[in-house]
Design an enzyme around this catalytic site. Structure first.
Site, PDB file in Angstrom:
ATOM      1  N   LYS A 162      69.513 -48.850  78.530  1.00  0.00           N
ATOM      2  CA  LYS A 162      68.804 -48.886  80.334  1.00  0.00           C
ATOM      3  C   LYS A 162      67.624 -50.092  80.097  1.00  0.00           C
ATOM      4  O   LYS A 162      67.880 -50.889  78.834  1.00  0.00           O
ATOM      5  CB  LYS A 162      67.361 -47.764  80.106  1.00  0.00           C
ATOM      6  CG  LYS A 162      66.767 -47.939  81.751  1.00  0.00           C
ATOM      7  CD  LYS A 162      67.415 -46.976  82.527  1.00  0.00           C
ATOM      8  CE  LYS A 162      67.584 -47.141  83.739  1.00  0.00           C
ATOM      9  NZ  LYS A 162      68.042 -46.189  84.898  1.00  0.00           N
TER      10      LYS A 162
ATOM     11  N   SER B 194      79.632 -43.465  87.789  1.00  0.00           N
ATOM     12  CA  SER B 194      80.121 -44.861  87.035  1.00  0.00           C
ATOM     13  C   SER B 194      80.791 -44.624  85.768  1.00  0.00           C
ATOM     14  O   SER B 194      81.782 -45.282  85.716  1.00  0.00           O
ATOM     15  CB  SER B 194      78.401 -44.597  86.557  1.00  0.00           C
ATOM     16  OG  SER B 194      77.653 -45.894  87.776  1.00  0.00           O
TER      17      SER B 194
ATOM     18  N   ASP C 158      78.374 -34.053  81.002  1.00  0.00           N
ATOM     19  CA  ASP C 158      79.140 -34.056  80.077  1.00  0.00           C
ATOM     20  C   ASP C 158      80.268 -35.808  80.441  1.00  0.00           C
ATOM     21  O   ASP C 158      81.533 -35.608  80.626  1.00  0.00           O
ATOM     22  CB  ASP C 158      80.577 -33.398  80.270  1.00  0.00           C
ATOM     23  CG  ASP C 158      80.342 -31.954  79.679  1.00  0.00           C
ATOM     24  OD1 ASP C 158      79.557 -31.717  78.482  1.00  0.00           O
ATOM     25  OD2 ASP C 158      80.153 -30.312  80.629  1.00  0.00           O
TER      26      ASP C 158
ATOM     27  N   LYS D 245      70.964 -37.375  80.073  1.00  0.00           N
ATOM     28  CA  LYS D 245      71.614 -37.029  81.396  1.00  0.00           C
ATOM     29  C   LYS D 245      73.234 -37.440  81.528  1.00  0.00           C
ATOM     30  O   LYS D 245      73.749 -36.195  81.403  1.00  0.00           O
ATOM     31  CB  LYS D 245      71.391 -38.273  82.598  1.00  0.00           C
ATOM     32  CG  LYS D 245      71.017 -38.346  83.474  1.00  0.00           C
ATOM     33  CD  LYS D 245      70.706 -39.573  84.744  1.00  0.00           C
ATOM     34  CE  LYS D 245      69.543 -39.364  84.387  1.00  0.00           C
ATOM     35  NZ  LYS D 245      68.975 -40.709  85.159  1.00  0.00           N
TER      36      LYS D 245
ATOM     37  N   LYS E   4      75.520 -46.154  77.731  1.00  0.00           N
ATOM     38  CA  LYS E   4      75.265 -46.113  79.522  1.00  0.00           C
ATOM     39  C   LYS E   4      73.656 -46.409  80.156  1.00  0.00           C
ATOM     40  O   LYS E   4      73.277 -45.989  79.423  1.00  0.00           O
ATOM     41  CB  LYS E   4      76.332 -45.516  80.069  1.00  0.00           C
ATOM     42  CG  LYS E   4      76.751 -45.921  81.867  1.00  0.00           C
ATOM     43  CD  LYS E   4      77.621 -46.520  81.906  1.00  0.00           C
ATOM     44  CE  LYS E   4      77.691 -47.403  82.952  1.00  0.00           C
ATOM     45  NZ  LYS E   4      77.346 -48.273  83.863  1.00  0.00           N
TER      46      LYS E   4
ATOM     47  N   HIS F 221      75.726 -42.293  69.683  1.00  0.00           N
ATOM     48  CA  HIS F 221      77.243 -41.366  69.017  1.00  0.00           C
ATOM     49  C   HIS F 221      78.259 -41.358  70.138  1.00  0.00           C
ATOM     50  O   HIS F 221      79.281 -40.538  69.605  1.00  0.00           O
ATOM     51  CB  HIS F 221      76.182 -39.743  69.187  1.00  0.00           C
ATOM     52  CG  HIS F 221      75.924 -39.500  70.481  1.00  0.00           C
ATOM     53  ND1 HIS F 221      74.729 -39.828  71.827  1.00  0.00           N
ATOM     54  CD2 HIS F 221      76.008 -37.966  71.275  1.00  0.00           C
ATOM     55  CE1 HIS F 221      75.029 -39.085  72.269  1.00  0.00           C
ATOM     56  NE2 HIS F 221      75.834 -38.163  72.141  1.00  0.00           N
ATOM     57  N   ARG F 222      78.411 -41.562  71.670  1.00  0.00           N
ATOM     58  CA  ARG F 222      79.551 -41.425  71.995  1.00  0.00           C
ATOM     59  C   ARG F 222      79.110 -43.064  73.238  1.00  0.00           C
ATOM     60  O   ARG F 222      78.206 -44.006  72.873  1.00  0.00           O
ATOM     61  CB  ARG F 222      79.477 -41.026  73.056  1.00  0.00           C
ATOM     62  CG  ARG F 222      79.491 -39.167  73.220  1.00  0.00           C
ATOM     63  CD  ARG F 222      81.003 -38.612  72.991  1.00  0.00           C
ATOM     64  NE  ARG F 222      80.667 -37.553  73.121  1.00  0.00           N
ATOM     65  CZ  ARG F 222      80.776 -36.276  72.503  1.00  0.00           C
ATOM     66  NH1 ARG F 222      80.795 -37.307  70.904  1.00  0.00           N
ATOM     67  NH2 ARG F 222      81.031 -35.010  72.238  1.00  0.00           N
TER      68      ARG F 222
HETATM   69  P1  NAD Z   1      65.281 -49.134  95.066  1.00  0.00           P
HETATM   70  O1  NAD Z   1      64.865 -50.328  94.290  1.00  0.00           O
HETATM   71  O2  NAD Z   1      66.805 -49.192  96.193  1.00  0.00           O
HETATM   72  O3  NAD Z   1      64.222 -47.642  95.875  1.00  0.00           O
HETATM   73  C1  NAD Z   1      63.138 -47.740  95.589  1.00  0.00           C
HETATM   74  C2  NAD Z   1      62.388 -47.627  96.843  1.00  0.00           C
HETATM   75  O4  NAD Z   1      61.031 -46.990  96.667  1.00  0.00           O
HETATM   76  C3  NAD Z   1      62.140 -48.643  97.416  1.00  0.00           C
HETATM   77  O5  NAD Z   1      61.982 -48.729  99.352  1.00  0.00           O
HETATM   78  C4  NAD Z   1      61.075 -49.169  97.722  1.00  0.00           C
HETATM   79  O6  NAD Z   1      60.127 -49.317  98.583  1.00  0.00           O
HETATM   80  C5  NAD Z   1      60.340 -47.459  97.507  1.00  0.00           C
HETATM   81  N1  NAD Z   1      59.043 -47.838  96.945  1.00  0.00           N
HETATM   82  C6  NAD Z   1      58.036 -49.129  95.497  1.00  0.00           C
HETATM   83  N2  NAD Z   1      56.750 -48.341  95.119  1.00  0.00           N
HETATM   84  C7  NAD Z   1      56.911 -47.843  95.985  1.00  0.00           C
HETATM   85  C8  NAD Z   1      55.398 -46.424  96.140  1.00  0.00           C
HETATM   86  N3  NAD Z   1      55.013 -46.882  95.050  1.00  0.00           N
HETATM   87  N4  NAD Z   1      56.100 -45.843  97.017  1.00  0.00           N
HETATM   88  C9  NAD Z   1      56.548 -44.639  97.739  1.00  0.00           C
HETATM   89  N5  NAD Z   1      57.842 -45.604  97.252  1.00  0.00           N
HETATM   90  C10 NAD Z   1      58.253 -47.141  96.902  1.00  0.00           C
HETATM   91  O7  NAD Z   1      65.628 -47.971  93.660  1.00  0.00           O
HETATM   92  P2  NAD Z   1      66.599 -47.154  93.777  1.00  0.00           P
HETATM   93  O8  NAD Z   1      68.046 -46.901  92.849  1.00  0.00           O
HETATM   94  O9  NAD Z   1      66.733 -45.893  94.614  1.00  0.00           O
HETATM   95  O10 NAD Z   1      65.807 -46.340  92.582  1.00  0.00           O
HETATM   96  C11 NAD Z   1      64.764 -45.087  93.003  1.00  0.00           C
HETATM   97  C12 NAD Z   1      64.853 -44.024  91.476  1.00  0.00           C
HETATM   98  O11 NAD Z   1      66.026 -43.904  91.195  1.00  0.00           O
HETATM   99  C13 NAD Z   1      63.900 -44.997  89.593  1.00  0.00           C
HETATM  100  O12 NAD Z   1      63.840 -44.231  89.305  1.00  0.00           O
HETATM  101  C14 NAD Z   1      65.307 -45.341  89.445  1.00  0.00           C
HETATM  102  O13 NAD Z   1      65.118 -44.878  88.445  1.00  0.00           O
HETATM  103  C15 NAD Z   1      65.763 -43.814  89.710  1.00  0.00           C
HETATM  104  N6  NAD Z   1      67.688 -43.775  89.412  1.00  0.00           N
HETATM  105  C16 NAD Z   1      68.994 -45.019  90.252  1.00  0.00           C
HETATM  106  C17 NAD Z   1      69.894 -44.644  89.980  1.00  0.00           C
HETATM  107  C18 NAD Z   1      70.747 -45.280  90.797  1.00  0.00           C
HETATM  108  O14 NAD Z   1      72.079 -45.358  91.246  1.00  0.00           O
HETATM  109  N7  NAD Z   1      70.130 -46.556  92.083  1.00  0.00           N
HETATM  110  C19 NAD Z   1      70.440 -43.015  89.716  1.00  0.00           C
HETATM  111  C20 NAD Z   1      69.593 -43.026  88.775  1.00  0.00           C
HETATM  112  C21 NAD Z   1      68.021 -42.360  88.919  1.00  0.00           C
END
Ligand code: NAD
Length: 473
Positions: free
Chosen positions: A108, A365, A101, A96, A72, A67-68
């Site tokens: 994904k 982003s 906004d 999200k 992303k 819709h937009r």
């Molecule tokens: P990342 O890979 O940098 O870090 C994940 C961390 O979790 C690592 O240190 C890993 O060793 C640890 N890990 C893995 N399995 C584990 C477990 N069973 N128990 C405890 N720790 C564990 O990933 P990230 O980018 O930090 O993303 C983390 C979460 O945040 C995800 O759910 C991701 O979808 C969400 N997220 C990330 C972003 C982003 O900008 N990177 C944005 C929005 C949401």
């Protein structure tokens, strides 16, 4: 996907949470169905020659909403990725973006891979090949679908993806906007790496500005001195823990990783721990805290704030009843299952949900994408102008009062904002306004008593408006 046994899948869990919100809204059934359905899912399988042998890799990209545009959402590299998880995460991106906004649809992607098994050069080869598949099938371009980093990916992968797109479309002057989260010298933006963790910090700070909400979570006062357990010391977890402890006086009493947890009730120095992990490859030998092997149990440790920042389905119907935190902030996507959410709410534990709490990444982003398509760094036009005005103001102040202004004050008044200042200010503003809007939804609807339902109601109202105003084509 991390599994929660005998509970709905991640995708079904997200849909159940959305259903709960839709039931208090009285939304038209057709619009509700249109909002919930996933627009398109691509699965690709492609061969890459690794160490003389052909390996076939599987990847996905789901576009939940258009819709937009562009749609992303991050791309994760993980050995447990699957289509259900990708669809759930794409749906979360739709809600999200609406809540903060950001005028994007939700998407994904994932690649089924264990990055630790491949060299840097092999990862580059695999990433470029995956990118090619996404581009060829219409799932990656600056105007329709823009990936970003997630678990297992970072600036490096984004730079390879942008470069692959540029080679295919050298005439597209906006090529660099085809992904976000790039290194700054390759079209990235200052402050993107830490944006999600910074957004988590801003969300918690805004929560603590509302004393009623703090009281509702059985706490009082400010963030200073509050205890916090964090799961996952990756991009999001490290930055959130670092900023909260260094800037807001939060005491990080436990850090949980995949192979165990560190506990120190006097507080863990996050920067020191991070350096240790960089040098030794893990948390287990860190000398200033006690290491325990069963990290998962540490989620149940008594604390004020629990921040799951690793994976989905970490708090399930099995352990929800044992959770003792007063406030849970979902820095990860989907760390609490639908069933666990119900148990936690009944226990009176307040949850700041993922669709809002970790929206800092997509917010910055969005800033990066704008910077890319406008081809100019934020602050370039006005910084020196602001500095001149500041200097002029101090001169007038000195003249009017007959007293001289200290150099420190002069510098602070006359300093023009650079890109990082503007990104931080834009992110702070976004997180504050979104929380206030969510709160208002909760206050104005007697059938809503939790932030998750309020988040979904607020974002669905915005998405529904777009469907109703523009119609369905
Ligand atoms: P990342 O890979 O940098 O870090 C994940 C961390 O979790 C690592 O240190 C890993 O060793 C640890 N890990 C893995 N399995 C584990 C477990 N069973 N128990 C405890 N720790 C564990 O990933 P990230 O980018 O930090 O993303 C983390 C979460 O945040 C995800 O759910 C991701 O979808 C969400 N997220 C990330 C972003 C982003 O900008 N990177 C944005 C929005 C949401």
């Amino acid at each position: 996907m991390t599994k929660a046994f005998n509970e709905p899948s991640f995708r079904d869990g997200v849909n159940l949470m959305v259903d709960r919100a839709m039931s208090v809204m009285g939304l038209d059934e057709g619009v509700a169905k249109a909002i919930k359905s996933c627009n398109a899912v691509l699965q690709v399988q492609f061969p890459v020659k690794i160490r003389g042998k052909i390996e076939v890799f599987t990847g996905w990209r789901a576009t939940h909403s258009t819709h937009r545009l562009p749609s992303k959402g991050g791309i994760r590299y993980a050995p447990y990725a699957d289509q259900n998880e990708v669809e759930a995460l794409a749906a979360l991106m739709t809600y999200k973006c609406a809540i903060v906004d950001v005028p994007f649809g939700g998407s994904k992607g994932a690649l089924l891979i264990d990055p630790s098994q491949y060299s840097r050069d092999e990862m580059e080869l695999i990433t470029r090949r995956f990118t090619l598949e996404l581009i060829r099938k219409g799932f990656l371009s600056p105007s329709t679908n823009v990936p970003a980093p997630d678990i297992g990916t970072g600036q490096r992968e984004m730079a390879w993806m942008a470069d692959t797109y540029k080679h295919l479309f050298p005439e597209d002057i906006n090529y660099v906007a085809c992904v976000t989260g790039k290194p700054v010298h390759h079209g990235g933006i200052q402050g993107r790496v830490e944006a999600t963790g910074r957004g988590v910090q801003f969300a918690i700070k805004e929560f603590f500005r509302h004393s009623d909400d703090v009281k509702g979570a059985h706490m009082e006062g400010t963030l200073d001195g509050k205890t916090c357990v964090i799961q996952g010391l990756g991009n999001v977890g490290y930055h959130a823990a670092k900023f909260l402890s260094e800037e807001d006086g939060v005491k990080i009493t436990a850090v949980i990783e995949y192979n165990g947890a560190l506990i120190n009730d006097d507080g863990i120095d996050i920067e020191q721990l991070h350096q240790h992990v960089e040098e030794h490859g893990g948390i287990e030998s860190y000398p200033c805290a006690k290491f325990v092997e069963n990290g998962h149990d540490v989620l149940e440790k008594k604390c004020d704030i629990l921040i799951p920042a690793a994976l989905e389905s970490q708090i399930t119907m099995e352990n929800a009843d044992q959770i003792k935190a007063k406030l849970i902030v979902e820095a990860a996507n989907g760390p609490i299952t639908f069933g666990a959410d119900d148990i936690l709410r009944k226990k009176g534990i307040v949850i700041i949900p993922d669709a809002y709490a970790n929206a800092g990444g997509v917010t910055v982003s969005y800033f990066e994408w704008i910077r890319n398509i406008s081809h100019i760094r934020f602050g370039r036009m006005q910084r020196r102008h602001d500095e001149m005005r500041g200097a002029e103001m101090t001169r007038v102040l000195e003249e009017a009062t007959g007293r001289s202004v200290s150099d420190k004050m002069k510098n602070s008044i006359s300093r023009g904002a650079d890109e990082l200042d503007l990104v931080r200010s834009g992110l702070d503003d976004t997180m504050r306004l979104a929380y206030q809007e969510i709160r208002e939804t909760r206050e104005n609807n007697e059938n809503i008593d939790d932030l998750r339902t309020a988040v979904y109601v607020t974002s669905i109202e915005k998405i529904a408006r777009s469907y109703l105003e523009v119609g369905v084509f």
